[in-house]
Design an enzyme around this catalytic site. Structure first.
Site, short mmCIF file in Angstrom:
data_model
loop_
_atom_site.label_atom_id
_atom_site.label_comp_id
_atom_site.label_asym_id
_atom_site.label_seq_id
_atom_site.Cartn_x
_atom_site.Cartn_y
_atom_site.Cartn_z
N SER A 75 157.88 29.10 34.00
CA SER A 75 158.20 30.54 34.06
C SER A 75 159.23 31.13 33.15
CB SER A 75 158.93 30.72 35.53
OG SER A 75 159.40 31.79 35.70
N TYR A 87 164.77 27.77 41.91
CA TYR A 87 163.54 28.02 41.11
C TYR A 87 163.79 27.98 39.52
CZ TYR A 87 159.22 30.43 39.96
OH TYR A 87 157.92 30.67 39.08
P1 NDP Z 1 150.20 31.05 44.23
O1 NDP Z 1 151.17 30.79 45.30
O2 NDP Z 1 149.51 32.19 44.28
O3 NDP Z 1 149.33 29.67 44.09
C1 NDP Z 1 149.83 28.45 43.97
C2 NDP Z 1 148.70 27.51 43.46
O4 NDP Z 1 149.41 26.27 43.47
C3 NDP Z 1 147.84 27.48 44.81
O5 NDP Z 1 146.52 27.11 44.42
C4 NDP Z 1 148.32 26.29 45.79
O6 NDP Z 1 147.40 25.55 46.42
C5 NDP Z 1 148.90 25.27 44.63
N1 NDP Z 1 150.00 24.51 45.25
C6 NDP Z 1 151.11 24.94 45.75
N2 NDP Z 1 151.96 23.82 46.26
C7 NDP Z 1 151.12 22.88 45.91
C8 NDP Z 1 151.19 21.55 46.41
N3 NDP Z 1 152.54 21.22 47.04
N4 NDP Z 1 150.28 20.66 45.89
C9 NDP Z 1 149.09 21.10 45.56
N5 NDP Z 1 148.96 22.32 45.08
C10 NDP Z 1 149.86 23.40 45.36
O7 NDP Z 1 151.17 31.05 43.05
P2 NDP Z 1 150.89 31.41 41.30
O8 NDP Z 1 149.60 31.69 41.02
O9 NDP Z 1 151.72 32.93 41.30
O10 NDP Z 1 151.67 30.63 40.46
C11 NDP Z 1 151.24 29.45 39.86
C12 NDP Z 1 152.54 28.74 38.86
O11 NDP Z 1 152.82 29.86 38.01
C13 NDP Z 1 153.45 28.31 39.70
O12 NDP Z 1 153.99 27.05 38.92
C14 NDP Z 1 154.47 29.46 39.34
O13 NDP Z 1 155.59 28.99 39.70
C15 NDP Z 1 154.15 29.98 38.32
N6 NDP Z 1 154.73 31.51 37.97
C16 NDP Z 1 154.09 32.53 38.56
C17 NDP Z 1 154.54 33.77 38.56
C18 NDP Z 1 154.15 35.02 39.24
O14 NDP Z 1 154.72 35.94 38.88
N7 NDP Z 1 152.96 34.77 39.98
C19 NDP Z 1 155.56 33.96 37.24
C20 NDP Z 1 156.08 32.77 36.48
C21 NDP Z 1 155.74 31.45 36.94
P3 NDP Z 1 147.10 25.65 47.95
O15 NDP Z 1 147.44 26.93 48.59
O16 NDP Z 1 145.72 25.11 48.23
O17 NDP Z 1 148.12 24.78 48.43
#
Ligand code: NDP
Length: 237
Positions: free
Chosen positions: A132, A146
């Site tokens: 991030s 975070y």
């Molecule tokens: P979402 O919450 O929209 O999606 C998260 C994804 O990760 C889902 O597919 C979820 O699957 C999966 N996930 C979460 N926890 C687990 C776990 N314990 N085990 C397996 N899978 C898991 O998040 P984003 O798409 O927004 O974020 C994705 C990445 O990008 C993250 O690392 C986040 O920190 C990073 N990020 C996002 C930003 C943003 O503004 N959106 C900005 C900067 C970084 P399920 O629901 O099936 O558990």
């Protein structure tokens, strides 16, 4: 023929948001894609059906399950660690268990997955972790845990790039700014405060991040390693 034809790709956390866009991108480009999810079974099954990829349940908070999943995925050409969680708020009020879980998902899982993948990864392999812009810049309070987790990925990538570079394996971090997902909706309560510090005052799209990941995974990026790739609309500028 897609540019990832014949390549084996594992995406940790691919059921929603940025991870789902990454699955879509690699599948469209011809890769054989497997992705994990933890809670969103319906969303995962939909992505799998629509893209022809394989969804498997693996909680990134469970170290041994993550290692087993990577091991059982066979030799991977590309590992993308996208799964990540937030634990936002006043550190004096935060549940320490939530912070420890965040560290397991956002830091421990990427490290163990990367090491396990590298055991069998062929020359030219790619390890890409979604960090991030908060790994570099924390313009608001409430982001400490975070941000700590995302900064840790920077050291990890720099170190593993040295460890695996002699085998032609690259290790990189993609650092998004605000991207429109369930975690950070474009119309959510943080919208105005985030846009205020950005050069391009809007959220990005998950597909924007997937495009950068695809470039890093492709043949043009073989000389790019141990580096942070920020895609944030100028949030950190
Ligand atoms: P979402 O919450 O929209 O999606 C998260 C994804 O990760 C889902 O597919 C979820 O699957 C999966 N996930 C979460 N926890 C687990 C776990 N314990 N085990 C397996 N899978 C898991 O998040 P984003 O798409 O927004 O974020 C994705 C990445 O990008 C993250 O690392 C986040 O920190 C990073 N990020 C996002 C930003 C943003 O503004 N959106 C900005 C900067 C970084 P399920 O629901 O099936 O558990």
């Amino acid at each position: 023929m897609g540019s990832f034809q014949g390549k084996s790709v594992l995406v940790l956390g691919g059921s929603r948001g940025i991870g789902a866009a990454i699955v879509w991108r690699f599948a469209a480009d011809g890769a054989a894609v497997t992705f994990t999810y933890a809670g969103s079974r319906e969303a995962a099954e939909r992505v799998a059906a629509e893209t022809g990829s394989t969804a498997v349940v693996t909680d990134s908070a469970d170290r041994d399950a993550v290692i087993a999943r990577v091991r059982d995925s066979g030799p991977l050409d590309v590992l993308v660690v996208n799964a990540g969680v937030g634990a936002f708020g006043d550190p004096l009020e935060q549940d320490p268990d939530a912070v420890d879980r965040l560290i397991r998902v956002n830091v421990a899982a990427p490290y163990h997955a990367a090491v396990e993948a590298a055991r069998r990864m062929p020359e030219g392999g790619r390890i890409i972790v979604i960090g991030s812009v908060n790994g570099d810049r924390i313009p608001f309070p409430g982001l400490s845990a975070y941000a700590m987790s995302k900064s840790a990925l920077q050291g990890m990538a720099r170190g593993l790039a040295r460890d695996f570079g002699p085998r032609g394996i690259t290790v990189n971090v993609v650092q998004p700014g605000p991207i429109d997902t369930d975690l950070n909706p474009a119309d959510g309560p943080m919208k105005d405060i985030q846009h205020a510090v950005m050069a391009i005052k809007r959220h990005g799209r998950p597909e924007d991040v997937a495009g950068m990941v695809a470039w890093l995974a492709g043949p043009e990026a073989g000389f790019v390693t141990g580096a942070m790739h920020t895609i944030d609309g100028g949030f950190g500028a």
